[in-house]
Design a protein around this motif. Structure first.
Motif, mmCIF file in Angstrom:
data_model
loop_
_atom_site.group_PDB
_atom_site.id
_atom_site.type_symbol
_atom_site.label_atom_id
_atom_site.label_comp_id
_atom_site.label_asym_id
_atom_site.label_seq_id
_atom_site.Cartn_x
_atom_site.Cartn_y
_atom_site.Cartn_z
ATOM 1 N N UNK B 188 -10.760 -9.518 -1.905
ATOM 2 C CA UNK B 188 -11.754 -8.548 -0.710
ATOM 3 C C UNK B 188 -10.374 -8.599 0.212
ATOM 4 N N UNK B 189 -9.475 -8.920 0.064
ATOM 5 C CA UNK B 189 -8.147 -8.347 0.093
ATOM 6 C C UNK B 189 -8.124 -6.942 -0.159
ATOM 7 N N UNK B 190 -8.226 -6.636 -1.363
ATOM 8 C CA UNK B 190 -7.746 -5.748 -2.253
ATOM 9 C C UNK B 190 -8.702 -4.863 -1.871
ATOM 10 N N UNK B 191 -10.225 -5.135 -1.795
ATOM 11 C CA UNK B 191 -10.803 -4.080 -1.310
ATOM 12 C C UNK B 191 -10.879 -3.463 -0.121
ATOM 13 N N UNK B 192 -10.335 -4.905 1.194
ATOM 14 C CA UNK B 192 -10.025 -3.616 2.057
ATOM 15 C C UNK B 192 -9.247 -2.850 2.644
ATOM 16 N N UNK B 193 -8.006 -3.239 1.988
ATOM 17 C CA UNK B 193 -7.047 -2.440 1.283
ATOM 18 C C UNK B 193 -7.726 -0.950 0.646
ATOM 19 N N UNK B 194 -8.285 -0.691 0.253
ATOM 20 C CA UNK B 194 -8.701 0.577 -0.824
ATOM 21 C C UNK B 194 -9.491 0.682 0.255
ATOM 22 N N UNK B 195 -10.547 0.186 1.160
ATOM 23 C CA UNK B 195 -11.454 1.066 2.198
ATOM 24 C C UNK B 195 -10.724 1.887 3.533
ATOM 25 N N UNK B 196 -9.256 1.229 3.371
ATOM 26 C CA UNK B 196 -8.604 2.001 4.418
ATOM 27 C C UNK B 196 -7.743 2.958 3.828
ATOM 28 N N UNK B 197 -7.111 3.159 2.801
ATOM 29 C CA UNK B 197 -6.880 3.816 1.588
ATOM 30 C C UNK B 197 -7.353 5.290 1.786
ATOM 31 N N UNK B 198 -8.875 4.722 0.991
ATOM 32 C CA UNK B 198 -10.083 5.818 0.887
ATOM 33 C C UNK B 198 -10.355 6.661 2.466
ATOM 34 N N UNK B 199 -10.656 5.821 2.962
ATOM 35 C CA UNK B 199 -11.009 6.398 4.562
ATOM 36 C C UNK B 199 -10.265 7.116 5.689
ATOM 37 N N UNK B 200 -8.465 6.395 5.780
ATOM 38 C CA UNK B 200 -8.096 6.565 5.997
ATOM 39 C C UNK B 200 -6.753 7.282 5.749
ATOM 40 N N UNK B 201 -6.980 7.586 4.432
ATOM 41 C CA UNK B 201 -5.548 8.170 4.003
ATOM 42 C C UNK B 201 -5.697 8.997 2.946
ATOM 43 N N UNK B 202 -7.327 9.239 2.676
ATOM 44 C CA UNK B 202 -7.616 10.083 1.590
ATOM 45 C C UNK B 202 -7.685 9.354 -0.159
ATOM 46 N N UNK B 203 -7.331 8.907 -0.292
ATOM 47 C CA UNK B 203 -6.579 8.510 -1.185
ATOM 48 C C UNK B 203 -6.658 7.243 -1.712
ATOM 49 N N UNK B 204 -6.694 6.928 -2.820
ATOM 50 C CA UNK B 204 -6.137 5.180 -3.029
ATOM 51 C C UNK B 204 -5.346 4.858 -4.019
ATOM 52 N N UNK B 205 -5.810 5.471 -5.518
ATOM 53 C CA UNK B 205 -4.308 5.172 -6.243
ATOM 54 C C UNK B 205 -2.853 5.258 -6.268
ATOM 55 N N UNK B 206 -2.209 6.699 -5.569
ATOM 56 C CA UNK B 206 -1.851 7.209 -5.484
ATOM 57 C C UNK B 206 -0.783 6.175 -4.480
ATOM 58 N N UNK B 207 -2.014 6.195 -3.379
ATOM 59 C CA UNK B 207 -0.888 5.307 -2.003
ATOM 60 C C UNK B 207 -1.857 3.450 -2.118
ATOM 61 N N UNK B 208 -1.799 2.964 -3.772
ATOM 62 C CA UNK B 208 -1.824 2.080 -3.785
ATOM 63 C C UNK B 208 -0.164 1.144 -4.033
ATOM 64 N N UNK B 209 -0.158 2.893 -4.916
ATOM 65 C CA UNK B 209 1.749 2.768 -5.214
ATOM 66 C C UNK B 209 2.213 3.001 -4.043
ATOM 67 N N UNK B 210 2.178 3.706 -3.154
ATOM 68 C CA UNK B 210 3.425 3.507 -2.266
ATOM 69 C C UNK B 210 3.066 1.939 -1.205
ATOM 70 N N UNK B 211 2.502 1.172 -1.777
ATOM 71 C CA UNK B 211 2.396 -0.150 -0.638
ATOM 72 C C UNK B 211 4.167 -0.957 -1.225
ATOM 73 N N UNK B 212 4.525 -1.145 -0.035
ATOM 74 C CA UNK B 212 5.826 -1.794 -0.844
ATOM 75 C C UNK B 212 5.926 -3.425 -0.669
#
Lengths: 228, 536
Positions: B188-212
């Motif tokens: 659930x946590x991961x899907x919510x994060x992916x939803x934010x990355x997809x809709x609000x940053x426009x990219x998922x995989x590259x942005x997952x790698x930007x999470x520190x």
């Protein structure tokens, strides 16, 4: 005269209004009605009424059961102080929550009803080891051990009711002391009480008091028969 | 408030929308979202809709770039650029897929303070408030101190039981179930994060790698179920007054289960027993220990937690409040989501039920239930015992005769009484244990299930909250998430929580007869009695 106090008390209990219940009782005492009559003619019939109404309406409000049992227990406690002679005790029970379980509220309703019905109930508290249930039952000369468990693993676990049963068997106490269980897990599986070796179970606190009195009568009957 | 009518392929909807808010922001709070692949800057152009009519803002430069003249004359607009000045109607031809995740209303969020210059790489941070009933998430740009977006949704572990003990027992019963429970929350946590990355940053995989950094606060049981460690201790009363280690046994193996390659994933240590780190986050967000003595905090939920600051020590405890205030176990109950009745007001001979988002009523959330009980009580339809007065029948009371979902039944009142009694008794008990009385309480912060929509007078009338002066009672929404966000932006990060733990004293309510007496005393529907330090 008495009838008007019975009516006022029953109304107060129905409304779970403790102050009004005490007012009714105090008014009865003020006109010279004895504490004994307050208990046996007003309080106990009200508890019995609650017991029979609950079997018709098992979904009745749990909050109301807590409050009515509390009123019955408090009124009885106050009246007992005023008794000329100590009342005859119907029987004795030790009650507690199973080992590993700290849910102690459930047995409050049972305790309140028992107290009003002149059953001496000793509260062993929560997280009670099986050994202690048996030791305390013997020390208090109790006819019934009541074990409450609110979690599945404390209801079916080796250190709860099962172990109490084993100890009763090992010590040859099974005719002398009966075992009743209660709590949420037993409601989901109506045969669970047998699985854990209990003699009886009850679905709610009010009917538990009634079942406990049945068990006390069984034990007493057995004693009478054994002494013939 | 403006009224937004939405005609979509999935049906027609009407929503109350704050004036000046963009159509995209408004719809992000609902089940009918527009497609999106940027943070609402107009860059992606995915959120194109058809404006039918209405009083709205003129097209922005971004819309001139993304939409051609024919499209513009045909009424096409970008939902992220289009702001309502009055009522409007739109057509949504290609709505986004239905998602269990919605944005948290912006008015419920706290402003962020400062960014972290020390964060050079992997700038994104994720704050998670892992609740028994709902999960709330924010993604932040840690360096800039900026919030990218938020989401909330239900905790899918609910299938294993509404309360924490059922879930802990399920996990204890088999390793397979334990793994499943952990997977559900993690997923659930991961899907919510992916939803934010997809809709609000426009990219998922590259942005997952930007999470520190990922920082997770929650009640002890939820943290234990997530990491697979600590649950057994929680089921053992011997540990109910002790600190419980909820960190994963094998940090590296646990980390590998998450798709955050460069993130430090940290579960913030709970205080002990059932008192979790969500309470610490509340305390931080409300500034409880920074202020004067006599500050009481209540985090209302399925596992209700309390904190009392006496100037030196933070007395904390928890109580099984029951899920009633989160809408579970209530016949027509629901979480604070669109369609939930959050307020009821008398309206002539009848009542007016206000729902979140202005949608047709689907049920009651916590604050709506408080209003329902208080109004029924005030008008004599309900008695202080919790019984309905005649002629309200067994089927309960329906606030809107035309809508079944507005019915309150007897069993709901019972659940409500027990939940409010537990809450009220826990507050009184904690005060007594800290050697204080209601007269010493200068501040009462109410966090958790009610958000900011609770009617304080109604809560006082039924005995859920004490009858303190109204100015002493503060309603906070999403305080746990706010505290977690702050920790993400603080140089010491989660270590500050450890300093807070050092100030706490854990009180266990489950081993005291006094608490039970107070609980029974508080079951009646009437104002709490505050006379003495011991209220009876």
């Amino acid at each position: 005269m008495l009838n008007s106090f019975i009516k006022a008390y029953n109304e107060a209990v129905f409304e779970t209004d403790k102050d009004a219940a005490f007012n009714a009782v105090n008014a009865a005492l003020a006109v010279g009605i004895r504490a004994e009559d307050v208990v046996f003619k007003i309080v106990i019939p009200a508890v019995e009424e609650m017991m029979s109404s609950i079997s018709q309406d098992p979904d009745a409000n749990l909050a109301q059961h807590f409050m009515t049992a509390q009123i019955a227990a408090e009124v009885t406690e106050k009246m007992l102080e005023k008794f000329d002679h100590p009342p005859e005790i119907v029987g004795r029970v030790v009650i507690g929550t199973a080992h590993g379980d700290l849910h102690s509220l459930g047995k409050r309703i049972v305790m309140g009803c028992l107290k009003a019905l002149m059953v001496e109930a000793t509260d062993l508290g929560a997280n009670v080891p099986a050994q202690r249930f048996v030791d305390e039952a013997l020390a208090h000369d109790a006819q019934v051990i009541a074990v409450s468990a609110m979690m599945v693993h404390t209801a079916i676990g080796e250190n709860g009711a099962r172990k109490v049963r084993r100890l009763l068997r090992e010590r040859g106490l099974e005719e002398r002391i009966k075992l009743i269980v209660g709590g949420a897990p037993y409601r989901y599986d109506a045969e669970l009480f047998q699985t854990v070796g209990a003699d009886a179970w009850a679905a709610d606190g009010v009917s538990a008091a009634r079942t406990i009195i049945h068990l006390i009568e069984q034990v007493k009957h057995h004693e009478v028969v054994a002494n013939l | 408030m403006a009224l937004l009518s939405v005609h979509s392929t999935r049906g027609n909807y009407r929503f109350d929308v704050a004036e000046g808010r963009s159509v995209r922001e408004a719809l992000d709070l609902t089940d009918v979202r527009v497609r999106a692949a940027c943070g609402g800057t107009g860059v992606c152009g995915a959120c194109v809709i058809h404006l039918i009519s209405g009083d709205v803002s003129p097209p922005t430069p971004a819309e001139y770039l993304k939409l051609g003249p024919e499209q513009r004359t045909a009424g096409r607009r970008l939902a992220c650029q289009l702001r309502l000045k009055g009522d409007a109607a739109i057509r949504l031809e290609r709505p986004a897929r239905v998602s269990p995740w919605k944005s948290i209303p912006p008015e419920n969020l706290q402003p962020l303070i400062g960014g972290r210059a020390d964060v050079q790489t992997h700038r994104l941070g994720v704050a998670v408030d892992l609740g028994t009933t709902s999960i709330r998430i924010a993604v932040l740009d840690r360096q800039g101190g900026r919030r990218i977006a938020t989401r909330y949704g239900r905790n899918p572990q609910g299938d294993f039981g509404a309360d924490v003990l059922n879930r802990l027992e399920a996990a204890r019963a088999s390793p397979k179930q334990a793994a499943e429970l952990a997977r559900l929350a993690r997923g659930a946590i991961v899907r919510a994060v992916r939803d934010i990355l997809a809709r609000d940053l426009g990219e998922v995989t590259p942005m997952l790698a930007q999470i520190g950094q990922v920082l997770i606060v929650g009640n002890t049981a939820m943290l234990a179920l997530l990491t697979g460690h600590g649950g057994d201790s929680l089921l053992d009363p011997a540990y109910w007054q002790n600190a419980i280690d909820c960190r994963p046994n094998d940090q590296a193996a646990w980390h590998a289960l998450w798709p955050f390659p460069h993130a430090e994933i940290r579960v913030v240590d709970p205080v002990g027993g059932f008192v979790g780190s969500d309470l610490l986050a509340d305390v931080w967000a409300t500034g409880l220990v920074a202020g004067a003595a006599g500050a009481l905090l209540l985090d209302i939920g399925t596992n209700t937690e309390l904190a009392l600051w006496d100037g030196k020590t933070l007395h904390v405890t928890s109580v099984a409040g029951g899920p009633a205030f989160e809408g579970a176990g209530i016949c027509h109950g629901m979480p604070a989501e669109p369609g939930a009745i959050f307020r009821i007001q008398p309206h002539g001979q009848r009542y007016r039920c206000q729902t979140l988002g202005g949608e047709p009523a689907r049920g009651f959330c916590g604050s709506g239930l408080v209003d329902a009980v208080a109004l029924l009580l005030a008008e004599g339809r309900l008695k202080p015992s919790g019984r309905f007065a005649a002629p309200v029948m067994a089927e309960g009371y329906r606030f809107d005769p035309a809508n079944r979902s507005t019915t309150v039944i007897g069993a709901d009142i019972d659940a409500f009484q027990r939940a409010k009694a537990a809450t009220a008794a826990a507050m009184s008990h904690l005060l007594v244990r800290a050697g204080m009385g209601w007269g010493d309480v200068q501040r009462l912060c109410v966090c958790g299930a009610f958000g900011r929509t609770l009617n304080i007078e109604h809560a006082q009338a039924v005995g859920l909250l004490p009858s303190l002066p109204v100015h002493a009672i503060e309603l906070h929404s999403d305080a746990s998430l706010a505290g977690c966000e702050r920790a993400l932006l603080a140089p010491q990060g989660a270590d500050d929580f450890s300093e807070l733990i050092a100030k706490t004293r854990l009180v266990n309510l489950s081993q005291t007869a006094d608490y039970e007496d107070r609980y029974i005393e508080q079951l009646r529907l009437r104002p709490m009695m505050l006379g003495s330090s011991v209220p009876f």
